[in-house]
Scaffold this active site. Structure first.
Site, PDB file in Angstrom:
ATOM      1  N   SER A  41       0.722  -1.142  -0.135  1.00 54.29           N
ATOM      2  CA  SER A  41       0.022   0.095  -0.081  1.00 54.29           C
ATOM      3  C   SER A  41       0.848   1.035  -0.094  1.00 54.29           C
ATOM      4  O   SER A  41       2.158   1.101   0.247  1.00 54.29           O
ATOM      5  CB  SER A  41      -0.708   0.014   1.366  1.00 54.29           C
ATOM      6  OG  SER A  41      -1.392   1.255   1.412  1.00 54.29           O
ATOM      7  N   LYS A  84       2.010  -3.222   6.404  1.00 53.81           N
ATOM      8  CA  LYS A  84       2.181  -2.740   4.897  1.00 53.81           C
ATOM      9  C   LYS A  84       3.633  -2.319   4.774  1.00 53.81           C
ATOM     10  O   LYS A  84       4.323  -2.635   3.744  1.00 53.81           O
ATOM     11  CB  LYS A  84       1.250  -1.746   4.373  1.00 53.81           C
ATOM     12  CG  LYS A  84      -0.292  -2.196   4.296  1.00 53.81           C
ATOM     13  CD  LYS A  84      -0.325  -3.535   3.548  1.00 53.81           C
ATOM     14  CE  LYS A  84      -1.816  -4.035   3.176  1.00 53.81           C
ATOM     15  NZ  LYS A  84      -1.638  -5.124   2.214  1.00 53.81           N
ATOM     16  N   TYR A  86      -2.230  -1.357  10.861  1.00 55.18           N
ATOM     17  CA  TYR A  86      -2.313  -1.554   9.182  1.00 55.18           C
ATOM     18  C   TYR A  86      -0.689  -1.136   8.561  1.00 55.18           C
ATOM     19  O   TYR A  86      -0.335  -1.673   7.881  1.00 55.18           O
ATOM     20  CB  TYR A  86      -3.374  -0.763   8.460  1.00 55.18           C
ATOM     21  CG  TYR A  86      -3.660  -0.878   7.009  1.00 55.18           C
ATOM     22  CD1 TYR A  86      -3.966  -2.092   6.583  1.00 55.18           C
ATOM     23  CD2 TYR A  86      -3.316  -0.024   6.371  1.00 55.18           C
ATOM     24  CE1 TYR A  86      -4.269  -2.346   5.125  1.00 55.18           C
ATOM     25  CE2 TYR A  86      -3.388  -0.182   4.887  1.00 55.18           C
ATOM     26  CZ  TYR A  86      -4.064  -1.192   4.287  1.00 55.18           C
ATOM     27  OH  TYR A  86      -4.135  -1.449   3.032  1.00 55.18           O
TER      28      TYR A  86
HETATM   29  N1  LIG Z   1      -8.812  -0.418  -1.289  1.00 58.16           N
HETATM   30  C1  LIG Z   1      -7.467   0.481  -0.937  1.00 58.16           C
HETATM   31  O1  LIG Z   1      -7.761   1.536  -0.976  1.00 58.16           O
HETATM   32  C2  LIG Z   1      -6.473   0.018  -0.724  1.00 58.16           C
HETATM   33  C3  LIG Z   1      -5.299   0.777  -0.585  1.00 58.16           C
HETATM   34  C4  LIG Z   1      -3.840   0.371  -0.520  1.00 58.16           C
HETATM   35  C5  LIG Z   1      -3.630  -1.187  -0.346  1.00 58.16           C
HETATM   36  N2  LIG Z   1      -4.917  -2.152  -0.396  1.00 58.16           N
HETATM   37  C6  LIG Z   1      -4.718  -3.450  -0.403  1.00 58.16           C
HETATM   38  O2  LIG Z   1      -5.011  -4.125  -1.460  1.00 58.16           O
HETATM   39  C7  LIG Z   1      -5.508  -5.369  -1.111  1.00 58.16           C
HETATM   40  C8  LIG Z   1      -6.761  -5.751  -1.659  1.00 58.16           C
HETATM   41  O3  LIG Z   1      -7.749  -5.247  -0.882  1.00 58.16           O
HETATM   42  P1  LIG Z   1      -9.062  -4.326  -1.577  1.00 58.16           P
HETATM   43  O4  LIG Z   1      -8.960  -3.011  -1.222  1.00 58.16           O
HETATM   44  O5  LIG Z   1      -9.169  -5.066  -2.721  1.00 58.16           O
HETATM   45  O6  LIG Z   1     -10.084  -5.042  -0.312  1.00 58.16           O
HETATM   46  P2  LIG Z   1     -11.467  -6.030  -0.624  1.00 58.16           P
HETATM   47  O7  LIG Z   1     -11.947  -6.067   0.840  1.00 58.16           O
HETATM   48  O8  LIG Z   1     -12.322  -5.245  -1.571  1.00 58.16           O
HETATM   49  O9  LIG Z   1     -10.624  -7.352  -1.162  1.00 58.16           O
HETATM   50  C9  LIG Z   1     -10.031  -8.043  -0.199  1.00 58.16           C
HETATM   51  C10 LIG Z   1     -10.389  -9.765  -0.476  1.00 58.16           C
HETATM   52  O10 LIG Z   1      -9.216 -10.404   0.378  1.00 58.16           O
HETATM   53  C11 LIG Z   1      -9.863 -11.257   0.998  1.00 58.16           C
HETATM   54  N3  LIG Z   1      -9.589 -11.858   2.329  1.00 58.16           N
HETATM   55  C12 LIG Z   1      -9.583 -11.291   3.497  1.00 58.16           C
HETATM   56  N4  LIG Z   1      -8.918 -12.271   4.561  1.00 58.16           N
HETATM   57  C13 LIG Z   1      -8.578 -13.096   3.594  1.00 58.16           C
HETATM   58  C14 LIG Z   1      -7.632 -14.291   4.234  1.00 58.16           C
HETATM   59  N5  LIG Z   1      -7.295 -14.821   5.147  1.00 58.16           N
HETATM   60  N6  LIG Z   1      -7.550 -15.356   3.291  1.00 58.16           N
HETATM   61  C15 LIG Z   1      -7.589 -15.067   1.885  1.00 58.16           C
HETATM   62  N7  LIG Z   1      -8.378 -13.977   1.287  1.00 58.16           N
HETATM   63  C16 LIG Z   1      -8.820 -13.003   2.450  1.00 58.16           C
HETATM   64  C17 LIG Z   1     -11.333 -10.819   1.400  1.00 58.16           C
HETATM   65  O11 LIG Z   1     -12.457 -11.910   1.317  1.00 58.16           O
HETATM   66  C18 LIG Z   1     -11.795  -9.857  -0.013  1.00 58.16           C
HETATM   67  O12 LIG Z   1     -12.275 -10.695  -1.152  1.00 58.16           O
HETATM   68  C19 LIG Z   1      -5.370  -5.476   0.306  1.00 58.16           C
HETATM   69  O13 LIG Z   1      -3.796  -6.033   0.818  1.00 58.16           O
HETATM   70  C20 LIG Z   1      -5.054  -4.006   0.878  1.00 58.16           C
HETATM   71  O14 LIG Z   1      -4.511  -4.067   2.042  1.00 58.16           O
HETATM   72  C21 LIG Z   1      -6.018  -1.591  -0.636  1.00 58.16           C
END
Ligand SMILES: NC(=O)c1ccc[n+]([C@@H]2O[C@H](COP(=O)([O-])OP(=O)(O)OC[C@H]3O[C@@H](n4cnc5c(N)ncnc54)[C@H](O)[C@@H]3O)[C@@H](O)[C@H]2O)c1
Length: 288
Positions: free
Chosen positions: A143, A160, A156
Protein backbone atom coordinates in the site's frame (compact mmCIF):
# COMPACT_ATOMS: atom_id res chain seq x y z
CA UNK A 1 7.54 -11.60 -19.16
CA UNK A 2 6.30 -10.41 -22.59
CA UNK A 3 2.86 -11.96 -22.65
CA UNK A 4 0.43 -13.45 -20.14
CA UNK A 5 -1.17 -15.73 -22.71
CA UNK A 6 -1.51 -19.30 -21.36
CA UNK A 7 0.40 -18.37 -18.19
CA UNK A 8 -0.95 -19.79 -14.93
CA UNK A 9 -1.68 -17.00 -12.44
CA UNK A 10 -2.69 -17.38 -8.79
CA UNK A 11 -4.44 -14.38 -7.22
CA UNK A 12 -5.28 -14.23 -3.51
CA UNK A 13 -8.09 -12.01 -2.27
CA UNK A 14 -9.59 -12.54 -5.73
CA UNK A 15 -13.26 -12.38 -4.67
CA UNK A 16 -13.41 -8.58 -4.37
CA UNK A 17 -11.83 -5.26 -5.21
CA UNK A 18 -8.25 -5.18 -6.48
CA UNK A 19 -7.82 -8.98 -6.58
CA UNK A 20 -11.02 -9.41 -8.59
CA UNK A 21 -9.92 -6.70 -11.04
CA UNK A 22 -6.49 -8.34 -11.44
CA UNK A 23 -8.11 -11.75 -12.05
CA UNK A 24 -10.49 -10.34 -14.67
CA UNK A 25 -7.62 -8.53 -16.42
CA UNK A 26 -5.37 -11.62 -16.36
CA UNK A 27 -8.18 -13.67 -17.93
CA UNK A 28 -8.58 -11.01 -20.64
CA UNK A 29 -4.84 -11.32 -21.32
CA UNK A 30 -5.35 -15.05 -21.93
CA UNK A 31 -3.98 -16.36 -18.61
CA UNK A 32 -5.39 -19.33 -16.70
CA UNK A 33 -6.43 -17.89 -13.36
CA UNK A 34 -6.57 -19.54 -9.94
CA UNK A 35 -8.81 -17.51 -7.63
CA UNK A 36 -8.20 -17.82 -3.89
CA UNK A 37 -10.23 -16.16 -1.13
CA UNK A 38 -12.01 -16.87 2.15
CA UNK A 39 -15.41 -15.72 0.86
CA UNK A 40 -16.97 -18.71 -0.92
CA UNK A 41 -19.99 -16.99 -2.50
CA UNK A 42 -18.10 -13.96 -3.78
CA UNK A 43 -15.38 -16.26 -5.10
CA UNK A 44 -17.91 -18.35 -7.03
CA UNK A 45 -19.45 -15.19 -8.51
CA UNK A 46 -16.05 -14.10 -9.90
CA UNK A 47 -15.30 -17.64 -11.13
CA UNK A 48 -18.70 -17.83 -12.91
CA UNK A 49 -18.07 -14.45 -14.55
CA UNK A 50 -14.68 -15.62 -15.85
CA UNK A 51 -16.13 -18.92 -17.08
CA UNK A 52 -18.89 -17.01 -18.89
CA UNK A 53 -16.13 -15.19 -20.80
CA UNK A 54 -14.60 -18.57 -21.68
CA UNK A 55 -11.64 -18.09 -19.33
CA UNK A 56 -10.03 -21.18 -17.82
CA UNK A 57 -10.13 -20.74 -14.04
CA UNK A 58 -10.18 -22.53 -10.72
CA UNK A 59 -11.70 -21.13 -7.51
CA UNK A 60 -10.28 -22.39 -4.21
CA UNK A 61 -11.39 -21.27 -0.76
CA UNK A 62 -8.10 -20.46 0.94
CA UNK A 63 -7.19 -18.64 4.14
CA UNK A 64 -3.79 -17.15 3.29
CA UNK A 65 -2.95 -16.89 7.00
CA UNK A 66 -2.81 -20.72 7.20
CA UNK A 67 0.28 -22.32 5.68
CA UNK A 68 -1.42 -25.69 5.07
CA UNK A 69 -4.18 -23.97 3.06
CA UNK A 70 -1.62 -22.11 0.91
CA UNK A 71 0.19 -25.43 0.33
CA UNK A 72 -3.11 -27.01 -0.76
CA UNK A 73 -3.69 -24.03 -3.09
CA UNK A 74 -0.31 -24.62 -4.74
CA UNK A 75 -0.83 -28.38 -5.03
CA UNK A 76 -4.26 -28.02 -6.62
CA UNK A 77 -2.95 -25.33 -8.99
CA UNK A 78 -0.13 -27.59 -10.20
CA UNK A 79 -2.48 -30.62 -10.40
CA UNK A 80 -4.92 -28.69 -12.55
CA UNK A 81 -2.64 -26.54 -14.71
CA UNK A 82 0.82 -28.13 -14.39
CA UNK A 83 2.71 -24.97 -13.37
CA UNK A 84 2.56 -21.58 -11.62
CA UNK A 85 3.92 -18.62 -13.56
CA UNK A 86 2.46 -15.64 -11.68
CA UNK A 87 1.56 -15.20 -8.02
CA UNK A 88 -0.29 -12.17 -6.66
CA UNK A 89 -0.14 -12.12 -2.87
CA UNK A 90 -2.97 -9.62 -2.69
CA UNK A 91 -5.37 -10.61 0.13
CA UNK A 92 -5.35 -7.99 2.87
CA UNK A 93 -7.46 -6.55 5.68
CA UNK A 94 -7.67 -3.24 7.55
CA UNK A 95 -8.47 -2.04 11.04
CA UNK A 96 -8.04 1.27 12.84
CA UNK A 97 -7.55 2.36 16.44
CA UNK A 98 -4.89 3.56 18.85
CA UNK A 99 -1.91 1.17 18.99
CA UNK A 100 -2.08 0.54 22.75
CA UNK A 101 -5.86 0.12 22.89
CA UNK A 102 -6.28 -2.22 19.95
CA UNK A 103 -7.05 -5.80 21.02
CA UNK A 104 -4.21 -8.31 20.77
CA UNK A 105 -6.43 -10.24 18.35
CA UNK A 106 -6.59 -7.30 15.92
CA UNK A 107 -2.81 -7.56 15.73
CA UNK A 108 -3.03 -11.32 15.19
CA UNK A 109 -5.65 -10.92 12.46
CA UNK A 110 -3.78 -8.28 10.45
CA UNK A 111 -0.39 -9.93 10.90
CA UNK A 112 -1.84 -13.31 9.86
CA UNK A 113 -3.46 -12.04 6.67
CA UNK A 114 -1.25 -9.10 5.63
CA UNK A 115 2.17 -10.48 6.62
CA UNK A 116 1.92 -14.26 7.05
CA UNK A 117 -0.29 -14.43 3.95
CA UNK A 118 2.57 -12.99 1.89
CA UNK A 119 5.22 -15.06 3.68
CA UNK A 120 3.31 -18.32 3.08
CA UNK A 121 2.92 -17.38 -0.60
CA UNK A 122 6.68 -16.81 -0.93
CA UNK A 123 7.76 -19.92 0.99
CA UNK A 124 5.32 -22.22 -0.83
CA UNK A 125 5.41 -20.88 -4.41
CA UNK A 126 9.00 -19.68 -4.95
CA UNK A 127 10.51 -23.21 -4.70
CA UNK A 128 7.95 -24.41 -7.28
CA UNK A 129 8.83 -21.51 -9.60
CA UNK A 130 12.57 -22.10 -9.15
CA UNK A 131 12.06 -25.78 -10.02
CA UNK A 132 10.29 -24.83 -13.25
CA UNK A 133 13.34 -22.75 -14.32
CA UNK A 134 11.21 -20.56 -16.58
CA UNK A 135 10.16 -16.89 -16.40
CA UNK A 136 7.87 -16.22 -13.46
CA UNK A 137 6.67 -13.15 -11.56
CA UNK A 138 5.41 -12.35 -8.06
CA UNK A 139 3.35 -9.28 -7.11
CA UNK A 140 2.97 -8.51 -3.40
CA UNK A 141 0.22 -6.02 -2.61
CA UNK A 142 1.40 -3.56 0.04
CA UNK A 143 0.00 0.00 0.00
CA UNK A 144 1.16 3.60 -0.17
CA UNK A 145 0.60 3.16 3.60
CA UNK A 146 3.70 0.95 3.42
CA UNK A 147 5.78 3.99 2.48
CA UNK A 148 4.14 6.68 4.62
CA UNK A 149 2.63 6.99 8.10
CA UNK A 150 -0.27 8.61 9.94
CA UNK A 151 -2.46 8.37 13.06
CA UNK A 152 -5.08 5.83 14.19
CA UNK A 153 -4.01 3.01 11.83
CA UNK A 154 -0.77 1.71 13.32
CA UNK A 155 -1.35 -2.02 12.85
CA UNK A 156 -2.15 -1.59 9.16
CA UNK A 157 0.85 0.71 8.63
CA UNK A 158 3.10 -1.79 10.41
CA UNK A 159 1.98 -4.71 8.23
CA UNK A 160 2.26 -2.77 4.97
CA UNK A 161 5.74 -1.42 5.82
CA UNK A 162 6.68 -5.06 6.46
CA UNK A 163 5.43 -6.11 3.01
CA UNK A 164 7.44 -3.34 1.30
CA UNK A 165 10.66 -4.18 3.19
CA UNK A 166 10.19 -7.93 2.76
CA UNK A 167 9.58 -7.52 -0.99
CA UNK A 168 12.67 -5.31 -1.44
CA UNK A 169 14.79 -7.91 0.36
CA UNK A 170 13.35 -10.74 -1.75
CA UNK A 171 14.15 -8.73 -4.89
CA UNK A 172 17.79 -8.80 -3.78
CA UNK A 173 17.62 -12.53 -2.93
CA UNK A 174 16.19 -13.41 -6.35
CA UNK A 175 18.68 -11.19 -8.17
CA UNK A 176 21.63 -12.52 -6.17
CA UNK A 177 20.94 -16.12 -7.18
CA UNK A 178 20.35 -15.15 -10.84
CA UNK A 179 16.79 -16.51 -10.82
CA UNK A 180 14.24 -16.02 -13.61
CA UNK A 181 11.63 -14.82 -11.11
CA UNK A 182 10.69 -11.14 -11.14
CA UNK A 183 9.00 -9.42 -8.21
CA UNK A 184 6.93 -6.26 -7.82
CA UNK A 185 5.42 -4.50 -4.85
CA UNK A 186 2.02 -2.99 -5.63
CA UNK A 187 1.34 0.12 -3.53
CA UNK A 188 -2.25 1.22 -4.19
CA UNK A 189 -3.52 4.64 -3.17
CA UNK A 190 -7.22 5.08 -2.41
CA UNK A 191 -9.19 2.49 -4.38
CA UNK A 192 -12.95 1.98 -4.48
CA UNK A 193 -13.19 -1.50 -2.91
CA UNK A 194 -14.66 -3.10 0.25
CA UNK A 195 -11.45 -2.62 2.28
CA UNK A 196 -13.32 -0.33 4.71
CA UNK A 197 -15.58 -3.33 5.47
CA UNK A 198 -12.68 -5.74 5.96
CA UNK A 199 -14.11 -6.71 9.35
CA UNK A 200 -16.66 -8.85 7.44
CA UNK A 201 -13.88 -11.43 7.20
CA UNK A 202 -12.45 -11.11 10.71
CA UNK A 203 -12.86 -14.56 12.30
CA UNK A 204 -15.78 -14.23 14.75
CA UNK A 205 -14.17 -16.62 17.20
CA UNK A 206 -11.22 -14.22 17.63
CA UNK A 207 -11.98 -12.21 20.79
CA UNK A 208 -12.09 -8.43 20.50
CA UNK A 209 -14.55 -8.43 17.58
CA UNK A 210 -16.83 -5.96 19.31
CA UNK A 211 -14.11 -3.66 20.63
CA UNK A 212 -15.01 -0.06 19.82
CA UNK A 213 -13.16 3.21 20.19
CA UNK A 214 -13.67 6.65 18.64
CA UNK A 215 -10.32 6.35 16.83
CA UNK A 216 -11.13 2.92 15.39
CA UNK A 217 -14.58 4.05 14.23
CA UNK A 218 -13.14 7.24 12.75
CA UNK A 219 -10.42 5.40 10.79
CA UNK A 220 -12.75 2.70 9.45
CA UNK A 221 -15.71 5.04 8.73
CA UNK A 222 -13.49 7.51 6.94
CA UNK A 223 -11.75 4.81 4.84
CA UNK A 224 -15.14 3.36 3.87
CA UNK A 225 -16.48 6.80 2.93
CA UNK A 226 -13.33 8.02 1.15
CA UNK A 227 -12.95 4.78 -0.83
CA UNK A 228 -16.56 5.11 -2.03
CA UNK A 229 -16.40 8.87 -2.72
CA UNK A 230 -12.88 9.35 -4.02
CA UNK A 231 -11.39 5.90 -4.58
CA UNK A 232 -10.31 5.12 -8.11
CA UNK A 233 -11.57 2.06 -9.96
CA UNK A 234 -9.68 -1.18 -9.08
CA UNK A 235 -9.14 -1.84 -12.80
CA UNK A 236 -6.41 0.85 -12.65
CA UNK A 237 -4.48 -1.44 -10.27
CA UNK A 238 -4.88 -4.36 -12.70
CA UNK A 239 -3.42 -2.14 -15.41
CA UNK A 240 -0.49 -1.26 -13.12
CA UNK A 241 0.12 -4.93 -12.30
CA UNK A 242 0.12 -6.08 -15.93
CA UNK A 243 2.55 -3.26 -16.79
CA UNK A 244 4.77 -4.29 -13.86
CA UNK A 245 4.87 -7.92 -14.98
CA UNK A 246 5.50 -7.06 -18.65
CA UNK A 247 8.23 -4.53 -17.89
CA UNK A 248 9.61 -6.31 -14.82
CA UNK A 249 9.19 -3.17 -12.69
CA UNK A 250 9.57 -3.47 -8.92
CA UNK A 251 7.80 -0.39 -7.49
CA UNK A 252 4.20 -0.11 -8.70
CA UNK A 253 3.28 3.18 -7.09
CA UNK A 254 0.61 5.86 -6.94
CA UNK A 255 1.09 9.16 -8.69
CA UNK A 256 2.95 12.24 -7.59
CA UNK A 257 0.94 13.55 -4.58
CA UNK A 258 1.64 10.32 -2.74
CA UNK A 259 5.25 10.19 -3.82
CA UNK A 260 5.76 13.65 -2.34
CA UNK A 261 4.56 12.24 0.99
CA UNK A 262 7.18 9.49 0.62
CA UNK A 263 9.80 12.11 -0.13
CA UNK A 264 8.87 14.09 2.99
CA UNK A 265 9.28 10.92 5.06
CA UNK A 266 12.65 10.15 3.49
CA UNK A 267 13.73 13.74 4.12
CA UNK A 268 12.66 13.36 7.78
CA UNK A 269 14.90 10.28 7.93
CA UNK A 270 17.81 11.93 6.09
CA UNK A 271 17.72 14.89 8.48
CA UNK A 272 16.84 12.72 11.51
CA UNK A 273 13.99 15.12 12.30
CA UNK A 274 10.70 14.05 13.89
CA UNK A 275 8.05 12.49 11.57
CA UNK A 276 6.04 15.01 9.56
CA UNK A 277 2.36 14.33 9.04
CA UNK A 278 2.34 14.26 5.28
CA UNK A 279 -0.79 12.62 3.92
CA UNK A 280 -2.16 13.52 0.47
CA UNK A 281 -5.27 15.67 0.46
CA UNK A 282 -7.45 12.83 -0.91
CA UNK A 283 -7.00 10.97 2.39
CA UNK A 284 -7.98 13.91 4.58
CA UNK A 285 -11.08 14.76 2.57
CA UNK A 286 -9.75 18.33 2.20
CA UNK A 287 -9.30 18.42 -1.55
CA UNK A 288 -12.94 19.31 -2.24
N1 LIG B 1 -8.66 -0.26 -1.37
C1 LIG B 1 -7.64 0.50 -1.06
O1 LIG B 1 -7.78 1.75 -0.97
C2 LIG B 1 -6.29 -0.11 -0.81
C3 LIG B 1 -5.20 0.76 -0.70
C4 LIG B 1 -3.94 0.22 -0.47
C5 LIG B 1 -3.77 -1.15 -0.38
N2 LIG B 1 -4.84 -1.98 -0.49
C6 LIG B 1 -4.60 -3.42 -0.39
O2 LIG B 1 -5.16 -4.08 -1.52
C7 LIG B 1 -5.41 -5.45 -1.18
C8 LIG B 1 -6.81 -5.85 -1.66
O3 LIG B 1 -7.77 -5.14 -0.89
P1 LIG B 1 -9.08 -4.48 -1.53
O4 LIG B 1 -8.95 -3.02 -1.38
O5 LIG B 1 -9.36 -5.07 -2.85
O6 LIG B 1 -10.17 -4.93 -0.45
P2 LIG B 1 -11.44 -5.92 -0.55
O7 LIG B 1 -11.93 -6.05 0.85
O8 LIG B 1 -12.37 -5.43 -1.58
O9 LIG B 1 -10.79 -7.29 -1.02
C9 LIG B 1 -9.94 -8.05 -0.19
C10 LIG B 1 -10.21 -9.53 -0.41
O10 LIG B 1 -9.33 -10.27 0.47
C11 LIG B 1 -10.08 -11.36 0.99
N3 LIG B 1 -9.50 -11.89 2.24
C12 LIG B 1 -9.60 -11.37 3.49
N4 LIG B 1 -8.98 -12.17 4.38
C13 LIG B 1 -8.49 -13.21 3.67
C14 LIG B 1 -7.74 -14.37 4.04
N5 LIG B 1 -7.41 -14.64 5.31
N6 LIG B 1 -7.38 -15.24 3.05
C15 LIG B 1 -7.75 -15.00 1.75
N7 LIG B 1 -8.45 -13.93 1.37
C16 LIG B 1 -8.81 -13.05 2.31
C17 LIG B 1 -11.47 -10.79 1.20
O11 LIG B 1 -12.46 -11.80 1.31
C18 LIG B 1 -11.63 -9.94 -0.04
O12 LIG B 1 -12.24 -10.67 -1.09
C19 LIG B 1 -5.19 -5.56 0.32
O13 LIG B 1 -3.91 -6.11 0.57
C20 LIG B 1 -5.24 -4.11 0.78
O14 LIG B 1 -4.53 -3.90 1.98
C21 LIG B 1 -6.10 -1.50 -0.71
Amino acid sequence: MDSLRDKVAVVTGAASGIGEAIAIRFAREGAKVVLADVEREALDRVSDALSAQGADNLALVTDVGKEEEVRALAEQTVDQFGAVDILCNNAGVFTGGLAWQSPHQDYEWLIDVNIWGVVHGIRVFVPIMLGQDSDAHIVNTASMAGLTNGPFTSIYYMTKHAVVGYSEAIYHDLTSIGSKIGISVLCPELINTRIGDARRNRPRDLPGFDFKSPERDAAEDSLRQLAADKGIDPSAMAERVVMGIRENRFYLLAEDGWRQSCETRLEDIRLARNPSLSIPAEMTGEDG
